[in-house]
Every structure is written in structure tokens, then in C-alpha cells.
Design a protein around this motif. Structure first.
Motif, mmCIF file in Angstrom:
data_model
loop_
_atom_site.group_PDB
_atom_site.id
_atom_site.type_symbol
_atom_site.label_atom_id
_atom_site.label_comp_id
_atom_site.label_asym_id
_atom_site.label_seq_id
_atom_site.Cartn_x
_atom_site.Cartn_y
_atom_site.Cartn_z
ATOM 1 N N GLY A 1 -21.169 13.146 11.383
ATOM 2 C CA GLY A 1 -21.781 11.831 11.465
ATOM 3 C C GLY A 1 -23.204 11.877 10.945
ATOM 4 N N LEU A 2 -23.643 10.787 10.351
ATOM 5 C CA LEU A 2 -24.973 10.684 9.770
ATOM 6 C C LEU A 2 -25.787 9.658 10.536
ATOM 7 C CD1 LEU A 2 -26.941 11.462 7.466
ATOM 8 C CD2 LEU A 2 -25.943 9.597 6.128
ATOM 9 N N ASP A 3 -26.998 10.031 10.913
ATOM 10 C CA ASP A 3 -27.876 9.123 11.631
ATOM 11 C C ASP A 3 -28.251 7.940 10.735
ATOM 12 O OD1 ASP A 3 -29.745 8.879 14.141
ATOM 13 O OD2 ASP A 3 -31.019 8.482 12.403
ATOM 14 N N ARG A 4 -28.219 6.741 11.291
ATOM 15 C CA ARG A 4 -28.495 5.545 10.496
ATOM 16 C C ARG A 4 -29.912 5.532 9.955
ATOM 17 N NH1 ARG A 4 -26.629 0.592 14.217
ATOM 18 N NH2 ARG A 4 -28.036 -0.442 12.761
ATOM 19 N N ARG A 5 -30.861 6.012 10.740
ATOM 20 C CA ARG A 5 -32.246 6.044 10.270
ATOM 21 C C ARG A 5 -32.416 7.043 9.129
ATOM 22 N NH1 ARG A 5 -34.928 7.015 16.042
ATOM 23 N NH2 ARG A 5 -33.140 8.425 16.045
ATOM 24 N N ALA A 6 -31.672 8.155 9.202
ATOM 25 C CA ALA A 6 -31.729 9.124 8.113
ATOM 26 C C ALA A 6 -31.124 8.538 6.841
ATOM 27 C CB ALA A 6 -30.997 10.405 8.506
ATOM 28 N N ALA B 1 -31.026 5.379 6.059
ATOM 29 C CA ALA B 1 -31.986 4.385 5.546
ATOM 30 C C ALA B 1 -33.135 5.067 4.813
ATOM 31 C CB ALA B 1 -32.514 3.535 6.707
ATOM 32 N N LEU B 2 -33.563 6.213 5.303
ATOM 33 C CA LEU B 2 -34.642 6.945 4.646
ATOM 34 C C LEU B 2 -34.213 7.448 3.269
ATOM 35 C CD1 LEU B 2 -37.494 8.145 4.825
ATOM 36 C CD2 LEU B 2 -36.488 10.166 5.912
ATOM 37 N N VAL B 3 -32.979 7.937 3.180
ATOM 38 C CA VAL B 3 -32.459 8.408 1.885
ATOM 39 C C VAL B 3 -32.405 7.259 0.884
ATOM 40 C CG1 VAL B 3 -30.416 9.328 0.722
ATOM 41 C CG2 VAL B 3 -31.178 10.333 2.870
ATOM 42 N N MET C 1 -26.427 17.244 0.259
ATOM 43 C CA MET C 1 -27.092 15.977 0.607
ATOM 44 C C MET C 1 -28.198 16.251 1.597
ATOM 45 S SD MET C 1 -25.410 12.655 2.405
ATOM 46 C CE MET C 1 -25.071 13.627 3.849
ATOM 47 N N SER C 2 -29.339 15.617 1.407
ATOM 48 C CA SER C 2 -30.475 15.815 2.291
ATOM 49 C C SER C 2 -30.970 14.477 2.768
ATOM 50 C CB SER C 2 -31.592 16.560 1.541
ATOM 51 O OG SER C 2 -32.031 15.804 0.442
ATOM 52 N N GLY C 3 -31.898 14.532 3.755
ATOM 53 C CA GLY C 3 -32.525 13.294 4.166
ATOM 54 C C GLY C 3 -32.438 13.010 5.635
ATOM 55 N N GLY C 4 -31.767 13.862 6.445
ATOM 56 C CA GLY C 4 -31.756 13.567 7.850
ATOM 57 C C GLY C 4 -30.718 14.370 8.575
ATOM 58 N N PRO C 5 -30.707 14.247 9.920
ATOM 59 C CA PRO C 5 -29.795 15.019 10.736
ATOM 60 C C PRO C 5 -28.366 14.551 10.581
ATOM 61 C CG PRO C 5 -31.005 13.448 12.069
ATOM 62 C CD PRO C 5 -31.583 13.382 10.686
ATOM 63 N N VAL C 6 -27.450 15.498 10.678
ATOM 64 C CA VAL C 6 -26.025 15.225 10.606
ATOM 65 C C VAL C 6 -25.381 15.806 11.847
ATOM 66 C CG1 VAL C 6 -23.894 15.636 9.356
ATOM 67 C CG2 VAL C 6 -25.999 15.225 8.100
ATOM 68 N N MET D 1 -37.208 3.768 -4.257
ATOM 69 C CA MET D 1 -38.591 3.906 -4.695
ATOM 70 C C MET D 1 -38.691 4.612 -6.042
ATOM 71 S SD MET D 1 -40.780 2.467 -2.641
ATOM 72 C CE MET D 1 -42.286 3.294 -3.171
ATOM 73 N N GLU D 2 -37.628 5.318 -6.454
ATOM 74 C CA GLU D 2 -37.642 5.998 -7.741
ATOM 75 C C GLU D 2 -37.400 5.039 -8.915
ATOM 76 O OE1 GLU D 2 -34.725 9.017 -7.476
ATOM 77 O OE2 GLU D 2 -35.769 10.167 -5.912
ATOM 78 N N VAL D 3 -36.959 3.823 -8.624
ATOM 79 C CA VAL D 3 -36.693 2.855 -9.688
ATOM 80 C C VAL D 3 -38.021 2.323 -10.221
ATOM 81 C CG1 VAL D 3 -35.618 0.637 -10.236
ATOM 82 C CG2 VAL D 3 -34.475 2.238 -8.693
ATOM 83 N N PRO D 4 -38.227 2.302 -11.534
ATOM 84 C CA PRO D 4 -39.488 1.787 -12.101
ATOM 85 C C PRO D 4 -39.726 0.335 -11.693
ATOM 86 C CG PRO D 4 -38.251 2.993 -13.763
ATOM 87 C CD PRO D 4 -37.344 2.860 -12.580
ATOM 88 N N GLY D 5 -40.952 0.045 -11.294
ATOM 89 C CA GLY D 5 -41.324 -1.303 -10.918
ATOM 90 C C GLY D 5 -41.279 -1.571 -9.428
ATOM 91 N N VAL D 6 -40.680 -0.675 -8.647
ATOM 92 C CA VAL D 6 -40.564 -0.889 -7.205
ATOM 93 C C VAL D 6 -41.844 -0.413 -6.521
ATOM 94 C CG1 VAL D 6 -39.315 -0.274 -5.116
ATOM 95 C CG2 VAL D 6 -38.063 -0.733 -7.230
ATOM 96 N N GLN D 7 -42.430 -1.287 -5.707
ATOM 97 C CA GLN D 7 -43.672 -0.963 -5.008
ATOM 98 C C GLN D 7 -43.417 -0.547 -3.562
ATOM 99 O OE1 GLN D 7 -46.385 -4.254 -4.598
ATOM 100 N NE2 GLN D 7 -48.162 -2.926 -4.348
ATOM 101 N N SER D 8 -42.515 -1.234 -2.889
ATOM 102 C CA SER D 8 -42.189 -0.913 -1.505
ATOM 103 C C SER D 8 -40.740 -1.293 -1.235
ATOM 104 C CB SER D 8 -43.126 -1.628 -0.525
ATOM 105 O OG SER D 8 -42.966 -3.041 -0.636
ATOM 106 N N VAL D 9 -40.143 -0.619 -0.252
ATOM 107 C CA VAL D 9 -38.728 -0.836 0.060
ATOM 108 C C VAL D 9 -38.551 -0.783 1.572
ATOM 109 C CG1 VAL D 9 -36.357 0.005 -0.205
ATOM 110 C CG2 VAL D 9 -37.974 0.212 -2.097
ATOM 111 N N ARG D 10 -37.697 -1.659 2.066
ATOM 112 C CA ARG D 10 -37.259 -1.602 3.459
ATOM 113 C C ARG D 10 -35.739 -1.623 3.471
ATOM 114 N NH1 ARG D 10 -38.490 -5.938 8.376
ATOM 115 N NH2 ARG D 10 -37.149 -4.925 9.923
ATOM 116 N N ALA D 11 -35.137 -0.618 4.109
ATOM 117 C CA ALA D 11 -33.675 -0.498 4.145
ATOM 118 C C ALA D 11 -33.204 -0.527 5.593
ATOM 119 C CB ALA D 11 -33.218 0.784 3.467
ATOM 120 N N ASP D 12 -32.228 -1.371 5.879
ATOM 121 C CA ASP D 12 -31.593 -1.459 7.191
ATOM 122 C C ASP D 12 -30.118 -1.106 7.014
ATOM 123 O OD1 ASP D 12 -33.936 -2.335 8.509
ATOM 124 O OD2 ASP D 12 -33.577 -4.374 7.787
ATOM 125 N N VAL D 13 -29.702 -0.017 7.630
ATOM 126 C CA VAL D 13 -28.334 0.473 7.482
ATOM 127 C C VAL D 13 -27.546 0.133 8.737
ATOM 128 C CG1 VAL D 13 -26.881 2.505 7.138
ATOM 129 C CG2 VAL D 13 -29.085 2.338 5.971
#
Length: 207
Positions: free
Chosen positions: A128-133, A135-137, A1-6, A143-155
């Protein structure tokens, strides 16, 4: 798994609480990480040390035959003459109570709300996984889903809120695809407590 500090923490088996020995056949219960509270501890220690040092110096000076400091004589006079109903006495008591409640809350709460505990599949190891990391994942996955232009995620610890904007395709189809993709991504994060997923898809505002 990638995307941020653990965050990783090694817990020796001999330091595990009695009666909570890990079961090799299943995952171990994961608890929240506790903050070191270094800044509040340093501030309290500095204030207490300063006050104690000043009082010890003044008492030693009085024992050596010198007069007590003016502020200590004034403080003793104020404490002897002011009543309990005096506004300054009440204000000081309120400040002391609030400071005490704040310190007790710091002592009894884990803190580190930005770190989400992960499943403990191995005895003696905490992660433990950082919440911002996280959210980034999830944002990158949506964003990989067809039709999506922008995304905001709050974890959060109990809920994940995702707001996406789609510039083409039917909104219900995009919402369904985003929800399915993120549900799989949340499982892959390996969190100890699976937060509830909330997905909202809308059209971008017209300029």
C-alpha cells in the motif's frame, strides 16, 4: 519508485480465502487495508472492564454481609420508578444507540483511508502507498513541467485533483503537458485502482 513510505504485508498462501488462489499468469485482486482499531478497542475494553469490576466488587460485598453501594441502590430505584418516556431514559437510549452504531461501523469498515492498495503482482504479498506520499510524487513531477510555478495535489481513492499555477506559457499547453506527465506518473505508482485525474491550471493572483 520513490517518494514515500510503502506498507507491505505478507499473506501466506494457506491463509488466502478459498476460491481466491492467485493466478500466476496475472495480477491478484487487491483489497483495502483494515485498521487495527486499537484506540476504540482499548476504550471499550477499559469501560467494560471497569464496569464489570465495580459490579463484581459490589455483589461480593453484599454477599459478605455489607450494604450495597449507594450508587447501585440509587440506580435500581431510578430504573424502577422512571417511565420509558422520561427525558433521561430517552437520552440514555439515544446515546447507547449512537455508540452501538459507531462500533458497528468501525467493525464493518476497513479504515486506513490514507493507504492506497497497490497491484498484487506477486501472490501472498500486499503493498500500500500512503496518499500523502503519492501526492508528493505527483506534485514533484508536475513541477518539472516548464511554466509551472506551484502545484497542489490531492490524492483520493477514486480521484486525483491537481491545481497548478503557471507564470508563463499558454495555459492550455501547460495543462496538456501536466496532464500527460501526471497520467504517466499515476500509472507508475502501481495502484490497484487507477483514480481519475483532474488537472486545473491558472495564473497566480496579482499582488
Amino acid at each position: 519508485m520513490s517518494g514515500g513510505p510503502v506498507s507491505l504485508e505478507k499473506t501466506p498462501p494457506e491463509n488466502l480465502p478459498e476460491g481466491s488462489a492467485p493466478d500466476p499468469a496475472g495480477p491478484v485482486h487487491a483489497r483495502r487495508f483494515w485498521s487495527g482499531r486499537r484506540l476504540p478497542a482499548v476504550l471499550v475494553a477499559a469501560v467494560v472492564l471497569g464496569l464489570v469490576g465495580v459490579f463484581v466488587y459490589d455483589v461480593a460485598a453484599v454477599r459478605a454481609g455489607r450494604p450495597a453501594m449507594h450508587w447501585r441502590r440509587g440506580l435500581a430505584h431510578e430504573l424502577a420508578t422512571r417511565s420509558l418516556g422520561d427525558p433521561w431514559v430517552i437520552t440514555g437510549a439515544v446515546v447507547a444507540v449512537l455508540a452501538g452504531v459507531w462500533l458497528i461501523a468501525l467493525a464493518l469498515t476497513p479504515g486506513l483511508r490514507g493507504v492506497l492498495p497497490m497491484r498484487r503482482d506477486e501472490p501472498g504479498v500486499r503493498a500500500g502507498l500512503d496518499r500523502r506520499a503519492a501526492a508528493l510524487v505527483l506534485r514533484d513531477r508536475a513541477m518539472e513541467v516548464p511554466g509551472v510555478q506551484s502545484v497542489r495535489a490531492d490524492v483520493g481513492r477514486r480521484r486525483i485533483r491537481v491545481r497548478a499555477q503557471s507564470h508563463f506559457r499558454d495555459l492550455d499547453d501547460v495543462r496538456r503537458d501536466v496532464g500527460a506527465a501526471l497520467a504517466e506518473s499515476v500509472r507508475e505508482l502501481g495502484l490497484a485502482r487507477q483514480p481519475r485525474l483532474s488537472v486545473h491550471v491558472s495564473r497566480p493572483a496579482k499582488k
